[in-house]
Enzyme design. Structure first.
Site, PDB file in Angstrom:
ATOM      1  N   ASP A  57       0.874  -1.181   0.000  1.00  0.00           N
ATOM      2  CA  ASP A  57       0.000   0.000   0.000  1.00  0.00           C
ATOM      3  C   ASP A  57       0.904   1.221   0.000  1.00  0.00           C
ATOM      4  O   ASP A  57       2.135   1.091  -0.085  1.00  0.00           O
ATOM      5  CB  ASP A  57      -0.950   0.001   1.216  1.00  0.00           C
ATOM      6  CG  ASP A  57      -2.256   0.756   0.925  1.00  0.00           C
ATOM      7  OD1 ASP A  57      -2.191   1.990   0.771  1.00  0.00           O
ATOM      8  OD2 ASP A  57      -3.324   0.128   0.852  1.00  0.00           O
TER       9      ASP A  57
ATOM     10  N   GLU B  41     -14.614  -7.846  -5.368  1.00  0.00           N
ATOM     11  CA  GLU B  41     -15.404  -6.619  -5.554  1.00  0.00           C
ATOM     12  C   GLU B  41     -16.870  -6.983  -5.742  1.00  0.00           C
ATOM     13  O   GLU B  41     -17.227  -8.124  -6.049  1.00  0.00           O
ATOM     14  CB  GLU B  41     -14.930  -5.885  -6.811  1.00  0.00           C
ATOM     15  CG  GLU B  41     -13.543  -5.309  -6.718  1.00  0.00           C
ATOM     16  CD  GLU B  41     -13.524  -3.790  -6.774  1.00  0.00           C
ATOM     17  OE1 GLU B  41     -14.593  -3.159  -6.763  1.00  0.00           O
ATOM     18  OE2 GLU B  41     -12.405  -3.253  -6.839  1.00  0.00           O
TER      19      GLU B  41
ATOM     20  N   GLU C 254     -19.009   1.147  -8.864  1.00  0.00           N
ATOM     21  CA  GLU C 254     -19.184  -0.296  -8.709  1.00  0.00           C
ATOM     22  C   GLU C 254     -19.490  -0.825 -10.115  1.00  0.00           C
ATOM     23  O   GLU C 254     -20.061  -0.106 -10.940  1.00  0.00           O
ATOM     24  CB  GLU C 254     -20.346  -0.609  -7.765  1.00  0.00           C
ATOM     25  CG  GLU C 254     -20.118  -0.142  -6.347  1.00  0.00           C
ATOM     26  CD  GLU C 254     -18.866  -0.722  -5.724  1.00  0.00           C
ATOM     27  OE1 GLU C 254     -18.690  -1.947  -5.728  1.00  0.00           O
ATOM     28  OE2 GLU C 254     -18.030   0.067  -5.223  1.00  0.00           O
TER      29      GLU C 254
ATOM     30  N   HIS D  42     -12.627  -0.476  -7.755  1.00  0.00           N
ATOM     31  CA  HIS D  42     -13.830   0.374  -7.731  1.00  0.00           C
ATOM     32  C   HIS D  42     -13.494   1.826  -7.373  1.00  0.00           C
ATOM     33  O   HIS D  42     -14.332   2.710  -7.529  1.00  0.00           O
ATOM     34  CB  HIS D  42     -14.907  -0.203  -6.783  1.00  0.00           C
ATOM     35  CG  HIS D  42     -14.653  -0.001  -5.327  1.00  0.00           C
ATOM     36  ND1 HIS D  42     -15.650  -0.113  -4.382  1.00  0.00           N
ATOM     37  CD2 HIS D  42     -13.529   0.305  -4.631  1.00  0.00           C
ATOM     38  CE1 HIS D  42     -15.135   0.124  -3.185  1.00  0.00           C
ATOM     39  NE2 HIS D  42     -13.869   0.357  -3.300  1.00  0.00           N
TER      40      HIS D  42
END
Ligand SMILES: C[S@@+](CC[C@H](N)C(=O)[O-])C[C@H]1O[C@@H](n2cnc3c(N)ncnc32)[C@H](O)[C@@H]1O
Length: 418
Positions: A282, A354, A381, A325
């Site tokens: 990350d 997702e 989405e 998303h």
């Protein structure tokens, strides 16, 4: 009157004070009582369906005026009171005091908050049912208010309401100035417009000190949802473990944009004997806040920007949870392109965890999240068609299977190189 245009409906002021659907109420109550019997089975889907029916009942009873006042006054006031409670330590203090009745005067003295202010905040939370009013300026906590003492519950309010609120509340102004086009430019989001910044949501959250709250919120969002690695969802042994390199030095899974590593830790709890490393990647600020502990010993944190070349080549699985998303298709395909280049043919898998939003009858959490993505990040989405267009059409990968976890639960999209 032009063809296809019906007579306009005449809306009188009386409509605003007439209950929305009073005639449906007896039937709805009867259905609720009948369907409540299924709660004994412990079935979560039945409970959620019942909550939706109870909402329909409330809407039928309310007048349009009451609904409007609820939206314009009551709900924003709840957010304000909850945020103040976070900030001054009210939720932690009430939880520490336990489930006994608690007097505003004593709470205010401990927190060093004006008792008049606290009384006004708690009065509204009591009136809205989030606290139990047991006397004048005296309240008992509810399970909701107790939960607010946990960072995974209280983190969403500053990171999404304080930060995201202006994006939602000014979406109409943004859209008016963009000719009512669906936002698909990550560099021109409603959030950027509202906050008058070039930073995206993550940059802004970092600069305003809300990134930790956001990561905690991600830890809360996942609660109560069936994880894909749980028995009965994806057969992990068959899909991933069989055929994986046996060396402890091999990389089993890279969680790309994996936040604090919640997913990999959960994976390790379900599958402790899997060979190889579990790497969580990350942004520097995020992985930097992973405090080494006995619990997360199984994780290898690594700072990595997912728009850059993927340094881990040939892992058994590259995993993306709630990452794509956040990005419109052009940026999402850049992220996928970096992973595609690192995958080993015939060995590596790409796993996308997702929502696959259905074309009709979307669950309210998913439709809401879609608008969160729209407002905060010009993203979305995706439907099954959207996923095929992105993964196969744009990126040239192959979707092997979409593993579905049921209504409102994120799917696992298993992909390979073509
Ligand atoms: C919606 S969160 C999902 C986190 C995690 N996968 C989960 O499901 O809990 C998106 C993550 O992407 C990370 N992120 C945003 N931009 C990034 C970048 N350019 N490179 C790497 N990570 C990034 C954020 O810090 C955040 O942790």
């Amino acid at each position: 009157m032009a063809k296809g245009i019906e007579e306009p409906v005449t809306v009188t002021v009386a409509t605003t004070t007439t209950p929305s659907n009073l005639s449906a109420v007896p039937h709805l109550v009867k259905e609720l009582v009948e369907e409540a019997k299924c709660l004994e089975s412990g079935c979560n889907e039945a409970r959620q369906a019942l909550a939706i029916k109870a909402r329909t009942l409330v809407q039928a009873l309310e007048t349009p005026r009451e609904t409007m006042i609820k939206h314009c006054w009551a709900q924003p006031a709840v957010f304000a009171a909850i945020l103040c409670g976070n900030e001054c330590g009210l939720w932690k203090l009430m939880a520490k005091n336990g489930v006994r009745p608690q007097r505003v005067k004593e709470l205010a003295a401990t927190l060093d908050v004006d008792p008049v202010l606290l009384s006004r905040l708690l009065r509204h939370l009591g009136a809205m049912g989030y606290l139990l009013e047991v006397g004048e300026d005296e309240y008992k906590p509810t399970s909701f208010s107790l939960s607010l003492s946990l960072p995974i519950m209280n983190g969403g309010y500053p990171s999404l309401i304080t930060m995201g609120g202006p994006a939602f509340l000014n979406l109409h102004e943004y859209e008016r100035s963009r000719d009512w086009k669906n936002p698909t430019d990550a560099k021109d989001s409603p959030l950027m417009h509202a906050h008058k910044t070039d930073l995206n949501y993550f940059g802004l959250a970092a600069s305003r000190g809300y990134l930790e709250d956001f990561n905690n919120h991600m830890g809360g969002y996942r609660q109560g949802r069936l994880p894909w690695m749980a028995p009965g969802f994806v057969p992990v042994q068959e899909v991933l473990v069989k055929g994986a390199g046996p060396s402890p030095e091999a990389v089993f899974m890279v969680d790309v944009g994996g936040g604090l590593g919640h997913d990999l830790l959960e994976f390790h709890r379900y599958h402790p004997a899997v060979p190889g490393k579990l790497i969580v990647q990350d942004l520097t600020q995020v992985v930097g806040s992973i405090v080494p502990s006995e619990e997360n010993r199984a994780l290898t944190p690594m700072a990595h920007n997912f728009f850059d070349e993927q340094p881990i080549k040939g892992a058994r699985a590259y995993y993306l949870h709630s990452v794509l998303h956040d990005w419109p298709d052009d940026r999402a395909s850049e992220i996928l392109g970096r992973l595609k280049a690192a995958m080993r043919p015939g060995y590596s898998k790409l796993l996308i965890n997702e929502n696959v939003i259905p074309r009709t009858n979307a669950y309210w959490e998913t439709s809401a999240l879609d608008l969160v993505m729209l407002s905060l990040l010009s993203a979305q989405e995706r439907t099954e068609r959207d996923w095929y267009d992105l993964v196969e059409g744009r990126c040239g990968l192959r979707i092997v299977k979409i593993w579905s976890g049921g209504r409102g639960v994120e799917s696992l999209i298993e992909c390979e190189l073509k």
